[in-house]
Design a protein around this motif. Structure first.
Motif, mmCIF file in Angstrom:
data_model
loop_
_atom_site.group_PDB
_atom_site.id
_atom_site.type_symbol
_atom_site.label_atom_id
_atom_site.label_comp_id
_atom_site.label_asym_id
_atom_site.label_seq_id
_atom_site.Cartn_x
_atom_site.Cartn_y
_atom_site.Cartn_z
ATOM 1 N N GLU A 234 0.822 -1.216 0.051
ATOM 2 C CA GLU A 234 -0.160 0.118 -0.025
ATOM 3 C C GLU A 234 0.852 1.312 -0.115
ATOM 4 N N LEU A 235 1.902 1.326 0.706
ATOM 5 C CA LEU A 235 2.846 2.332 1.028
ATOM 6 C C LEU A 235 3.631 2.501 -0.337
ATOM 7 N N LYS A 236 3.893 1.568 -1.060
ATOM 8 C CA LYS A 236 4.434 1.749 -2.532
ATOM 9 C C LYS A 236 3.743 2.246 -3.494
ATOM 10 N N LYS A 237 2.479 2.042 -3.239
ATOM 11 C CA LYS A 237 1.255 2.780 -4.174
ATOM 12 C C LYS A 237 0.990 4.143 -3.879
ATOM 13 N N TRP A 238 1.237 4.532 -2.767
ATOM 14 C CA TRP A 238 0.916 5.777 -2.137
ATOM 15 C C TRP A 238 2.080 6.646 -2.447
ATOM 16 N N GLU A 239 3.206 5.945 -2.270
ATOM 17 C CA GLU A 239 4.536 7.066 -2.456
ATOM 18 C C GLU A 239 4.594 7.115 -4.320
ATOM 19 N N GLU A 240 4.186 6.301 -5.109
ATOM 20 C CA GLU A 240 4.312 6.592 -6.484
ATOM 21 C C GLU A 240 3.394 7.597 -7.058
ATOM 22 N N THR A 241 2.247 7.746 -6.125
ATOM 23 C CA THR A 241 1.030 8.551 -6.546
ATOM 24 C C THR A 241 1.197 10.097 -5.774
ATOM 25 N N ASN A 242 2.036 9.980 -4.652
ATOM 26 C CA ASN A 242 2.293 11.179 -3.888
ATOM 27 C C ASN A 242 3.796 11.817 -4.012
ATOM 28 N N HIS A 243 4.625 10.991 -4.530
ATOM 29 C CA HIS A 243 6.109 11.381 -4.706
ATOM 30 C C HIS A 243 6.562 11.671 -3.438
ATOM 31 N N ALA A 244 6.286 11.034 -2.405
ATOM 32 C CA ALA A 244 6.702 11.357 -1.054
ATOM 33 C C ALA A 244 6.933 10.113 -0.130
ATOM 34 N N ASN A 245 7.622 10.022 1.087
ATOM 35 C CA ASN A 245 7.916 9.010 1.932
ATOM 36 C C ASN A 245 6.430 8.544 2.380
ATOM 37 N N GLY A 246 5.751 7.455 2.303
ATOM 38 C CA GLY A 246 4.563 6.957 2.763
ATOM 39 C C GLY A 246 4.591 7.008 4.583
ATOM 40 N N VAL A 247 5.799 6.607 4.924
ATOM 41 C CA VAL A 247 5.841 6.335 6.425
ATOM 42 C C VAL A 247 5.819 7.694 7.074
ATOM 43 N N LEU A 248 6.270 8.768 6.404
ATOM 44 C CA LEU A 248 6.411 9.998 7.124
ATOM 45 C C LEU A 248 5.406 11.158 6.645
ATOM 46 N N ARG A 249 4.813 10.577 5.492
ATOM 47 C CA ARG A 249 3.705 11.374 4.566
ATOM 48 C C ARG A 249 4.380 12.663 4.304
ATOM 49 N N ALA A 250 5.815 12.620 3.882
ATOM 50 C CA ALA A 250 6.386 13.907 3.407
ATOM 51 C C ALA A 250 7.517 13.465 2.621
#
Length: 163
Positions: free
Chosen positions: A96-112
């Motif tokens: 899930e984090l890998k997809k989130w990071e590809e979409t948001n161009h940010a670190n998914g754990v830190l949300r930044a």
């Protein structure tokens, strides 16, 4: 006998003076801040920081993960950060984090995209086999971000990270 009493009194005064010096020295060392700086004149001695935990608790695992992960990212140690993700995060969450990071161009754990200067983890309770926490990240400019994190009580793996 007066010489004996005088000698005893002198020893008592010397012992008391030595104890006072030792106490003042200890107070000065105790008053030093966690970063090793001596306190300023008139500054009260602050308690030194303390961290504790247990490998048996899912909440402690959340705090351990965020502390270690932020250290690794701050130090630009991608290998360690990846290893921490593998150890602490469930496989579905990693995907899930890998997809989130590809979409948001940010670190998914830190949300930044950058690294916080401070972090704090607060428990928000447990139930239904899960423990919940709020991770507060403080950024260089003083702003904060709160992330909601959930871990499985049985596996102790982090299963959810949301804004």
């Amino acid at each position: 006998m007066s010489k004996h009493v005088s000698r005893r009194t002198a020893i008592a005064i010397t012992t008391t003076a030595a104890a006072a010096v030792a106490t003042l020295s200890l107070a000065f060392v105790s008053a030093a801040s966690a970063d090793g700086a001596a306190p300023r004149a008139g500054q009260a001695a602050a308690a030194l920081p303390s961290v504790s935990g247990s490998p048996e608790g899912a909440f402690t695992r959340i705090a351990d993960f965020y502390g270690s992960y932020i250290d690794a990212v701050y130090d630009h140690d991608g290998k360690t950060a990846d290893q921490l993700r593998s150890f602490y995060l469930s496989a579905p969450l990693r995907a899930e984090l890998k997809k989130w990071e590809e979409t948001n161009h940010a670190n998914g754990v830190l949300r930044a995209q950058n690294v916080p200067t401070q972090w704090k983890v607060d428990s928000t309770g447990s139930g239904a086999g899960k423990t919940n926490a709020t991770v507060t990240l403080t950024w260089g400019g003083g702003g904060t971000t709160r992330i909601h994190v959930q871990a499985d009580l049985k596996t102790k793996k982090i299963t959810s990270i949301t804004d």
